[in-house]
Write an enzyme that holds these catalytic residues in place. Sequence first.
Site, PDB file in Angstrom:
ATOM      1  N   LYS A  79       0.938  -1.326   0.042  1.00 46.18           N
ATOM      2  CA  LYS A  79       0.010  -0.149  -0.010  1.00 46.18           C
ATOM      3  C   LYS A  79       0.762   1.321  -0.025  1.00 46.18           C
ATOM      4  O   LYS A  79       0.733   2.386  -0.784  1.00 46.18           O
ATOM      5  CB  LYS A  79      -0.884  -0.211   1.174  1.00 46.18           C
ATOM      6  N   ASN A  80       1.790   1.198   0.897  1.00 48.66           N
ATOM      7  CA  ASN A  80       2.562   2.572   1.101  1.00 48.66           C
ATOM      8  C   ASN A  80       3.602   2.843   0.104  1.00 48.66           C
ATOM      9  O   ASN A  80       4.213   3.813  -0.034  1.00 48.66           O
ATOM     10  CB  ASN A  80       3.236   2.766   2.607  1.00 48.66           C
ATOM     11  N   ARG A 108      -8.223  -1.705   5.348  1.00 50.91           N
ATOM     12  CA  ARG A 108      -7.434  -0.588   4.346  1.00 50.91           C
ATOM     13  C   ARG A 108      -6.025  -1.069   4.015  1.00 50.91           C
ATOM     14  O   ARG A 108      -5.456  -0.534   3.108  1.00 50.91           O
ATOM     15  CB  ARG A 108      -7.156   0.534   5.489  1.00 50.91           C
ATOM     16  N   ARG A 111      -1.515  13.983  13.199  1.00 51.39           N
ATOM     17  CA  ARG A 111      -0.307  13.832  12.225  1.00 51.39           C
ATOM     18  C   ARG A 111       0.094  15.026  11.483  1.00 51.39           C
ATOM     19  O   ARG A 111      -0.659  15.567  10.278  1.00 51.39           O
ATOM     20  CB  ARG A 111      -0.881  12.732  11.093  1.00 51.39           C
ATOM     21  N   PRO A 112       0.870  15.865  11.821  1.00 53.96           N
ATOM     22  CA  PRO A 112       1.316  17.267  11.291  1.00 53.96           C
ATOM     23  C   PRO A 112       1.631  17.260   9.944  1.00 53.96           C
ATOM     24  O   PRO A 112       2.228  16.123   9.304  1.00 53.96           O
ATOM     25  CB  PRO A 112       2.211  17.807  12.219  1.00 53.96           C
ATOM     26  N   ASP A 169       5.607   0.628  11.960  1.00 57.92           N
ATOM     27  CA  ASP A 169       4.473  -0.027  11.618  1.00 57.92           C
ATOM     28  C   ASP A 169       4.302  -1.637  12.155  1.00 57.92           C
ATOM     29  O   ASP A 169       3.294  -2.134  11.894  1.00 57.92           O
ATOM     30  CB  ASP A 169       4.351   0.096   9.913  1.00 57.92           C
ATOM     31  N   CYS A 211      -5.310  10.954  13.111  1.00 59.82           N
ATOM     32  CA  CYS A 211      -5.603   9.373  13.026  1.00 59.82           C
ATOM     33  C   CYS A 211      -5.727   9.041  14.408  1.00 59.82           C
ATOM     34  O   CYS A 211      -5.752   9.764  15.463  1.00 59.82           O
ATOM     35  CB  CYS A 211      -4.525   8.720  12.478  1.00 59.82           C
TER      36      CYS A 211
HETATM   37  C1  EPZ Z   1       4.161   7.002   6.664  1.00 56.20           C
HETATM   38  O1  EPZ Z   1       3.326   8.039   7.219  1.00 56.20           O
HETATM   39  C2  EPZ Z   1       3.404   5.791   6.511  1.00 56.20           C
HETATM   40  N1  EPZ Z   1       2.265   6.065   5.553  1.00 56.20           N
HETATM   41  C3  EPZ Z   1       2.910   5.319   7.863  1.00 56.20           C
HETATM   42  O2  EPZ Z   1       2.218   3.956   7.823  1.00 56.20           O
HETATM   43  C4  EPZ Z   1       4.189   5.127   8.657  1.00 56.20           C
HETATM   44  O3  EPZ Z   1       3.931   4.876   9.923  1.00 56.20           O
HETATM   45  C5  EPZ Z   1       5.007   6.382   8.727  1.00 56.20           C
HETATM   46  O4  EPZ Z   1       5.191   6.749   7.319  1.00 56.20           O
HETATM   47  C6  EPZ Z   1       6.425   6.362   9.529  1.00 56.20           C
HETATM   48  O5  EPZ Z   1       7.087   5.390   8.832  1.00 56.20           O
HETATM   49  C7  EPZ Z   1       2.224   5.994   4.502  1.00 56.20           C
HETATM   50  O6  EPZ Z   1       3.385   5.673   3.792  1.00 56.20           O
HETATM   51  C8  EPZ Z   1       0.725   6.303   3.563  1.00 56.20           C
HETATM   52  P1  EPZ Z   1       6.078  10.437   8.560  1.00 56.20           P
HETATM   53  P2  EPZ Z   1       3.810   9.718   7.155  1.00 56.20           P
HETATM   54  O7  EPZ Z   1       5.734  11.992   7.976  1.00 56.20           O
HETATM   55  O8  EPZ Z   1       4.361   9.853   5.944  1.00 56.20           O
HETATM   56  C9  EPZ Z   1       6.367  13.854  12.029  1.00 56.20           C
HETATM   57  C10 EPZ Z   1       0.413   2.728   8.062  1.00 56.20           C
HETATM   58  O9  EPZ Z   1       0.194   2.009   9.120  1.00 56.20           O
HETATM   59  N2  EPZ Z   1       5.853  14.762  11.150  1.00 56.20           N
HETATM   60  O10 EPZ Z   1       7.265   9.801   8.226  1.00 56.20           O
HETATM   61  O11 EPZ Z   1       2.418  10.232   7.675  1.00 56.20           O
HETATM   62  C11 EPZ Z   1       5.115  12.882  12.240  1.00 56.20           C
HETATM   63  O12 EPZ Z   1       4.467  13.403  13.357  1.00 56.20           O
HETATM   64  C12 EPZ Z   1       0.961   4.235   8.181  1.00 56.20           C
HETATM   65  O13 EPZ Z   1       0.587   2.231   6.803  1.00 56.20           O
HETATM   66  C13 EPZ Z   1       5.832  16.128  11.467  1.00 56.20           C
HETATM   67  O14 EPZ Z   1       6.480  16.425  12.658  1.00 56.20           O
HETATM   68  O15 EPZ Z   1       4.866   9.724   8.399  1.00 56.20           O
HETATM   69  C14 EPZ Z   1       5.943  11.480  13.009  1.00 56.20           C
HETATM   70  O16 EPZ Z   1       6.363  11.466  14.429  1.00 56.20           O
HETATM   71  C15 EPZ Z   1       0.684   4.623   9.420  1.00 56.20           C
HETATM   72  N3  EPZ Z   1       5.626  17.000  10.539  1.00 56.20           N
HETATM   73  C16 EPZ Z   1       7.220  11.646  12.086  1.00 56.20           C
HETATM   74  O17 EPZ Z   1       7.212  12.886  11.332  1.00 56.20           O
HETATM   75  C17 EPZ Z   1       5.403  16.593   9.209  1.00 56.20           C
HETATM   76  O18 EPZ Z   1       5.118  17.802   8.388  1.00 56.20           O
HETATM   77  C18 EPZ Z   1       7.274  10.592  10.736  1.00 56.20           C
HETATM   78  O19 EPZ Z   1       6.089  10.664  10.031  1.00 56.20           O
HETATM   79  C19 EPZ Z   1       5.468  15.334   8.860  1.00 56.20           C
HETATM   80  C20 EPZ Z   1       5.783  14.228   9.817  1.00 56.20           C
END
Ligand code: EPZ
Length: 423
Positions: free
Chosen positions: A22-23, A400, A123-124, A308, A118
């Site tokens: 998916k990702n 999902r 999720r900023p 994950d 979520c």
């Molecule tokens: C991706 O989400 C994945 N989703 C998530 O999988 C996964 O948990 C995550 O990466 C971490 O590996 C998809 O690929 C669709 P991040 P993403 O931005 O991109 C902070 C699943 O179960 N952050 O890497 O949203 C954030 O709060 C899902 O399939 C900011 O502070 O994750 C987190 O602490 C759940 N500001 C960290 O970065 C921002 O603008 C990592 O989040 C963006 C993120």
Amino acid sequence: MDKFVIEGPTPLQGTIPISGSKNAALPLMAAAILGDSPTTITNVPKLRDIYTFNNVIRVTGCRVDFDEDEGVLTIDPKNLTHYEAPYELVRKMRASFYMLGALLGKYGEAKVSLPGGCAWGPRPVDLHLDGMREMGADIKLNEGYVIASAPEELDGGTFTLEPSSVGATVNLVLAAVLRAKEFTIKNAAKEPDVVLLCKKLTEMGADIDGIGTRTLTIRKVDSLQGITARNASDRIETGTFMIAAAMHPQSNVTLTNVDVDDLGHFPEIFRETGADITINDSTIHIKAPKQINPTSIKTKVYPGFPTDLQAQWATMMTQANGTSKVTDTIYDDRFSYVPELVRLGADIDVNKNTAHIEGKTELKGASVMSTDLRASVSLVLAGMVAKGKTDVLRIYHLDRGYEDLEEKLTTVGARITRTQQEE
Ligand code: EPZ
């Protein structure tokens, strides 16, 4: 609403094929919009999130055809005229936010709903927006929407992701490849999903340096052409089934269609449990240990332990002999599954972003509630080793991200049926 009824305990014996990721698929789908001609993606799983994203992309006028039996998805961007991703779709799946980078990159304008939070917290997207501003785009927020615009060519610049973010890396690359003279992302994510996206964009004609490293430099090209791309196998599904195969002492499982190179340090961490794993080509064979060793793990960005798989790992540690620790350094409140495991008899305490788990506890069937995708699958893993009947409610979360889950697990001996959940 559906639920799973699971009878346990059952050992798992046999072969499970891993589905497409998916990702990894979602960024490739967003990238297809950037092409001047159609892109075909193969090995795409039939998951709710894929259908949702198909509909998000169709809102723009692009044509999307998905042959779900073959797992082949074709996106033709020719008739793209509407640069918007509406709230009612984006709220269903936060990765729809990738439309911001794709539309801004391709057409210089976008109106995309801010994604919601979520189950486990905010999720900023500040890094996505600040990175695009650094690139030179005009980014405004209005009534829950991001309104973005950019001239033909942006000067670009340098932006450091702190923390490193998968989504922000994807969105910034999508925005830059057709629009930024030169844009460097520091502390970029290098999850396999990001590496695959950058490799496929390069095949489409993009100019990206540093693929697979923490520093990506993108230089604008005039156009990109559609390609045929194979989507990766799902590394999180792989890890989930490896854990499932270690939880019952008589389990003996072979996973096929595995992208072994995407697993990072997970296999070596997994061996600490005492499980016997053999990896060759695209196959992993797991023989469960007689007793599971307790472990202490911390989630990290790739190639470290993936967040994950955190919930699934904690579930396995309820069956380990001794005290285990699971710390999530990516999300500090991704433990909504813990109270549900406690209902099954687990002995887990959460303190800040660490779960302390006492094992081995005998789990007893009960009704439990899914709260998010990875928490839900953990409850299924627990139900398969719990004594008696376990009802896992609200399994729409599972649909999902796990293709044909009950069929795959039933094939190797699990006793799972999907039924209607009494309201
Ligand atoms: C991706 O989400 C994945 N989703 C998530 O999988 C996964 O948990 C995550 O990466 C971490 O590996 C998809 O690929 C669709 P991040 P993403 O931005 O991109 C902070 C699943 O179960 N952050 O890497 O949203 C954030 O709060 C899902 O399939 C900011 O502070 O994750 C987190 O602490 C759940 N500001 C960290 O970065 C921002 O603008 C990592 O989040 C963006 C993120």
